[in-house]
Scaffold this active site. Sequence first.
Site, mmCIF file in Angstrom:
data_model
loop_
_atom_site.group_PDB
_atom_site.id
_atom_site.type_symbol
_atom_site.label_atom_id
_atom_site.label_comp_id
_atom_site.label_asym_id
_atom_site.label_seq_id
_atom_site.Cartn_x
_atom_site.Cartn_y
_atom_site.Cartn_z
ATOM 1 N N ASP A 34 0.823 -1.212 0.000
ATOM 2 C CA ASP A 34 0.000 0.000 0.000
ATOM 3 C C ASP A 34 0.856 1.261 0.000
ATOM 4 O OD1 ASP A 34 -2.084 -1.654 0.063
ATOM 5 O OD2 ASP A 34 -2.796 -1.118 2.076
ATOM 6 N N ALA A 35 1.960 1.203 0.766
ATOM 7 C CA ALA A 35 2.790 2.409 0.892
ATOM 8 C C ALA A 35 3.333 2.815 -0.475
ATOM 9 C CB ALA A 35 3.936 2.152 1.865
ATOM 10 N N TYR A 37 1.958 2.022 -3.361
ATOM 11 C CA TYR A 37 0.795 2.445 -4.155
ATOM 12 C C TYR A 37 0.455 3.903 -3.853
ATOM 13 C CZ TYR A 37 -4.031 2.538 -5.893
ATOM 14 O OH TYR A 37 -5.185 2.871 -6.555
ATOM 15 N N ASP A 38 0.403 4.212 -2.564
ATOM 16 C CA ASP A 38 0.082 5.588 -2.162
ATOM 17 C C ASP A 38 1.101 6.568 -2.744
ATOM 18 O OD1 ASP A 38 -2.164 4.875 -0.771
ATOM 19 O OD2 ASP A 38 -1.108 4.659 1.152
ATOM 20 N N SER A 83 -14.406 7.442 -1.732
ATOM 21 C CA SER A 83 -13.234 7.111 -0.926
ATOM 22 C C SER A 83 -12.822 8.348 -0.143
ATOM 23 C CB SER A 83 -12.109 6.594 -1.808
ATOM 24 O OG SER A 83 -11.628 7.647 -2.583
ATOM 25 N N LEU A 84 -11.734 8.230 0.554
ATOM 26 C CA LEU A 84 -11.306 9.301 1.448
ATOM 27 C C LEU A 84 -9.980 9.876 0.986
ATOM 28 C CD1 LEU A 84 -11.959 7.405 4.804
ATOM 29 C CD2 LEU A 84 -13.250 9.383 3.976
ATOM 30 N N GLU A 127 -12.722 7.846 14.086
ATOM 31 C CA GLU A 127 -12.920 6.393 13.993
ATOM 32 C C GLU A 127 -11.636 5.698 13.559
ATOM 33 O OE1 GLU A 127 -15.959 6.095 11.003
ATOM 34 O OE2 GLU A 127 -17.203 7.633 11.970
ATOM 35 N N LYS A 129 -9.504 3.470 11.139
ATOM 36 C CA LYS A 129 -9.642 3.137 9.714
ATOM 37 C C LYS A 129 -9.342 1.657 9.564
ATOM 38 C CE LYS A 129 -8.615 4.633 5.037
ATOM 39 N NZ LYS A 129 -8.461 3.293 4.453
ATOM 40 N N ASP A 131 -8.796 -2.009 8.204
ATOM 41 C CA ASP A 131 -8.099 -2.474 7.014
ATOM 42 C C ASP A 131 -8.751 -3.763 6.528
ATOM 43 O OD1 ASP A 131 -6.323 -2.393 5.010
ATOM 44 O OD2 ASP A 131 -4.563 -2.895 6.222
ATOM 45 N N TYR A 241 -19.806 1.797 9.487
ATOM 46 C CA TYR A 241 -19.294 3.147 9.719
ATOM 47 C C TYR A 241 -20.027 4.244 8.961
ATOM 48 C CZ TYR A 241 -16.407 1.753 5.664
ATOM 49 O OH TYR A 241 -15.966 1.289 4.467
ATOM 50 N N LYS A 330 -3.313 8.421 7.937
ATOM 51 C CA LYS A 330 -2.742 7.069 7.898
ATOM 52 C C LYS A 330 -1.554 6.899 8.852
ATOM 53 C CE LYS A 330 -3.465 5.133 3.811
ATOM 54 N NZ LYS A 330 -3.987 4.012 3.172
ATOM 55 N N CYS A 424 23.555 -29.346 9.730
ATOM 56 C CA CYS A 424 23.241 -28.300 10.702
ATOM 57 C C CYS A 424 24.298 -27.195 10.636
ATOM 58 C CB CYS A 424 23.197 -28.915 12.095
ATOM 59 S SG CYS A 424 23.069 -27.693 13.409
ATOM 60 N N CYS A 427 26.326 -27.364 14.181
ATOM 61 C CA CYS A 427 27.175 -28.474 14.635
ATOM 62 C C CYS A 427 27.575 -29.426 13.519
ATOM 63 C CB CYS A 427 26.495 -29.256 15.753
ATOM 64 S SG CYS A 427 25.168 -30.326 15.186
ATOM 65 N N CYS A 442 17.810 -30.890 13.439
ATOM 66 C CA CYS A 442 19.206 -31.293 13.581
ATOM 67 C C CYS A 442 19.247 -32.552 14.436
ATOM 68 C CB CYS A 442 19.999 -30.173 14.255
ATOM 69 S SG CYS A 442 21.581 -30.724 14.904
ATOM 70 N N CYS A 448 25.022 -30.528 19.746
ATOM 71 C CA CYS A 448 24.839 -29.312 18.966
ATOM 72 C C CYS A 448 24.800 -28.102 19.909
ATOM 73 C CB CYS A 448 23.534 -29.398 18.182
ATOM 74 S SG CYS A 448 23.217 -27.919 17.217
HETATM 75 S S1 IVH Z 1 -15.991 6.269 5.482
HETATM 76 C C1 IVH Z 1 -17.043 8.999 2.156
HETATM 77 N N1 IVH Z 1 -15.019 5.201 7.674
HETATM 78 O O1 IVH Z 1 -11.532 3.414 3.810
HETATM 79 C C2 IVH Z 1 -16.563 8.134 3.244
HETATM 80 N N2 IVH Z 1 -14.202 4.423 5.586
HETATM 81 O O2 IVH Z 1 -10.730 5.298 1.505
HETATM 82 C C3 IVH Z 1 -16.412 6.724 2.854
HETATM 83 N N3 IVH Z 1 -12.557 2.609 5.771
HETATM 84 O O3 IVH Z 1 -13.486 2.274 1.184
HETATM 85 C C4 IVH Z 1 -15.763 5.837 3.798
HETATM 86 N N4 IVH Z 1 -12.577 2.479 7.956
HETATM 87 O O4 IVH Z 1 -12.912 0.650 2.997
HETATM 88 C C5 IVH Z 1 -14.986 5.222 6.327
HETATM 89 N N5 IVH Z 1 -14.283 4.301 9.695
HETATM 90 C C6 IVH Z 1 -14.259 4.331 8.358
HETATM 91 C C7 IVH Z 1 -13.438 3.468 7.616
HETATM 92 C C8 IVH Z 1 -13.433 3.555 6.221
HETATM 93 C C9 IVH Z 1 -12.082 1.996 6.840
HETATM 94 C C10 IVH Z 1 -12.151 2.314 4.393
HETATM 95 C C11 IVH Z 1 -13.268 1.904 3.497
HETATM 96 C C12 IVH Z 1 -13.269 2.895 2.390
HETATM 97 C C13 IVH Z 1 -11.898 3.484 2.456
HETATM 98 C C14 IVH Z 1 -11.922 4.918 2.035
#
Ligand code: IVH
Length: 834
Positions: A34-35, A37-38, A83-84, A127, A129, A131, A241, A330, A424, A427, A442, A448
């Site tokens: 992920d790191a 990718y980001d 997404s966020l 909240e 996040k 995974d 959520y 993150k 081994c 030994c 071993c 040993c």
């Molecule tokens: S809210 C518009 N709350 O993060 C808000 N998302 O990048 C939509 N996720 O696809 C999401 N924990 O898979 C929200 N407490 C949380 C979350 C959360 C994990 C994930 C979720 C979403 C991605 C957004």
Amino acid sequence: MSKPSPANRVAELRARIEDANHRYYVLDDPSIPDADYDALMRELEALEAAHPDLASDDSPTRTVGARPDGGFPEVRHVIPMLSLANAFETADVAEDADDRARYAEVADFERRIEQKLDIAAPVFSVEPKLDGLAISLRYEDGVFVQGATRGDGATGENVTANLRQVRAVPLKLRDTGTPPPAVLEVRGEIYMPRKAFEAWNAKALDNNEKLLANPRNGAAGSLRQLDPAVTRRRPLAFFAYSIGEVRGLELPETHSQTLAMLRDFGFPIAPEVDTATGFDGLIAYFRRIGKARDALPYDIDGVVYKLDDYDQQATMGFVSRAPRWALAHKFPAQEQSTVLRAIEVQVGRTGAITPVARLEPVQVAGVTVTNATLHNEDQIRRLDAREGDTVIVRRAGDVIPEIVRVIEAERPAGTVEWTMPATCPVCGSGLVREEGASAWRCTGGLTCPAQRKEAVRHFASRRAMDIEGLGDKQAEALVEFGFVHSPADLFALTVEDLVRMKTALDAATAADFAQAVADSKGALTLDAKGETVLAQEMPAWKDAAFLRAHLAVDTSGKLATKWAENLVAGIDASRTTTLPRFLFALGIPHLGETTAKSLAQWLGTLDFVRTTPAVLLQALPDIGGEVARSIATFFEQPGNVEVVDALLAAGITFTDEAPPSAALRERLGLAHLLVALPVDKLGGKSAERLAETYGTLDALLRANASGWTGAGLSTAGADNLSAYLADREALQQLRDTDAAMRRLLDAAPATVAKASGPLDGKTVVLTGSLEAMTRDEAGEQLEALGAKIAGSVSKKTSLVVAGEAAGSKLAKAQELGVEVWDEAQLLAFLAKHA
Ligand code: IVH
């Protein structure tokens, strides 16, 4: 190398991101961490912002994820699943930077809201996040009717049948006193709890199956199973959520109230959910959850801040694919890529061989990782991990870092497949891998150096040689400080040696404490024993006075001398022992106390135990092929033999040596030797016929294939046997085994001494658990009184002893009218005949 033009770089980034999306969302087989990718995504965003002419509607920065691949019917989300925006710690931030500099993106986010709404310190729902995998659950008139994955945000996959198998997903809304809403779409995260993930992988490792790369992958893969029964067996959980489409329900004014409402409807909400005010409140929450992260029962990759008030959210609105009122902050990633420098094997204290990856040091979730486990040979083969590869390392919680994947695209030229060394590394003894086991071991148990501590500790322990005064800690220290290299050295120890060792031990213990304090801010790494050492919070007892007081260091030396004198006496006393204790004390793999007793009973002397080949050992009751091979292999190692001889030379004597059991005559003979040969078409019946005809191996060997067929062996069997015996080594081995067998039988008394006891001729079955002793111990005592112990109840059973929680065997006994005793009756009987 010249820098690519922005247009070329944008094209390259889009291609790599699209490929990663496809692997992640469609194939459930992520290619990069992920790191990484980001980082690609951010670089693309920055380039598109700097060169608006390069922006494009189909850029991955404008779309989310990948479209479903058709395995499941599609579901269009009435309200898109967005997404966020992400925030990370500012790169290269100064050590002493304040929070607004360190978390500049969070500060910007919060400031934009303050400015646009013209309020100070807005309230947020905060909240974890999670995974896992985002899903949407649709309830009509209170009933679960449809569940879908997020897919690309606009269209997901219909995985209703699978979601019905997840226990945390309510099939009906809980009754809240009012009629259920016409439509309620609940959104949240499906995840695999960390414990469940670890248990799943431990089992997969045992069964030689493919491991799940991480809990998120486990969740995604499980949900996209075509067979819901498979999903059912996967340990999945769910937290809600947010909400999507709603009809026939008045919503509260804030997001946090909505979460409370969802809880009332029966949805699990993460317990860490809270509210916070202003920038400082957000950062305090980030830190609090960051500290708790490793101990949480599920993986999280950050926290989410959501403006709590719905009206305020509406004012803020959206940018292309994410709301302006929410932000994902993150944590450092739990997976990173790095280079696998070398694969080495470590020898555990019991001889188990574990391959360990030596890595280019890399920061993973705030800790420097230089080593990772590769579990075993099969796992390396599954990963196809090679020295020089770029690999993905994962660490979560306090589990040992592990390698989850190889990035094959980055494999340099000239790498070679890894192979297990033949000997081994510590030994030089041979390594064995037992049938069905995943670990190599071993075979140099007594010599040993990696196993010395364990060998000496076990040798001295209560159930082994029972050396009074030599506890685990002292036994290990004797090895650690070089006073003892093998159990035999114990018998040469002097009082002075022991006093010196004790003084060194006390000093080292003090030094250890001091070191632990110094290391408390250190990195996560494997120690000399191959165990992971985690940075730990240490109390602040750094001063010498405190240490002295708590360690009770014996400055006069009087206590140490007394202890040493007692121990020398204890070691001396242990010289006179029993054969089963001694055999158990050698620490031969798979040789437990019961097997040791049985060996001693059947073979009588140490000399016979150490010279009887595996094929013959296997003929004894309670001794399976694995134990038999393990015993024989142990006594084949020159180092082990040396130590055993040294022990005998040090004056170990047995109070119970005796001739081999006369009952061996029923178990061993020419027929037994023949059946054990790896020769096709030579089964039990023909082996017996041959044995009857020839009587001895010599006589059999003097005949030939035609003679054997005359004695009842099939032509094919005779041909196979003569082909086998044409191999000189095989023939010699057979002769050796035969000689060993005859030595045993010659030494055994001619007739089985007829035991006469109160239970002569009785067959007893033990079931359930006993309090005063184990079932094995009870069985031995009953056998001594003449009983035959059987494993199952039949008409021939004379007596069933039923302990606590006895089950089907007790029922069967009652059904057949067999006499049943409880533990009290058993104990009374044993006491009477003691
Ligand atoms: S809210 C518009 N709350 O993060 C808000 N998302 O990048 C939509 N996720 O696809 C999401 N924990 O898979 C929200 N407490 C949380 C979350 C959360 C994990 C994930 C979720 C979403 C991605 C957004």
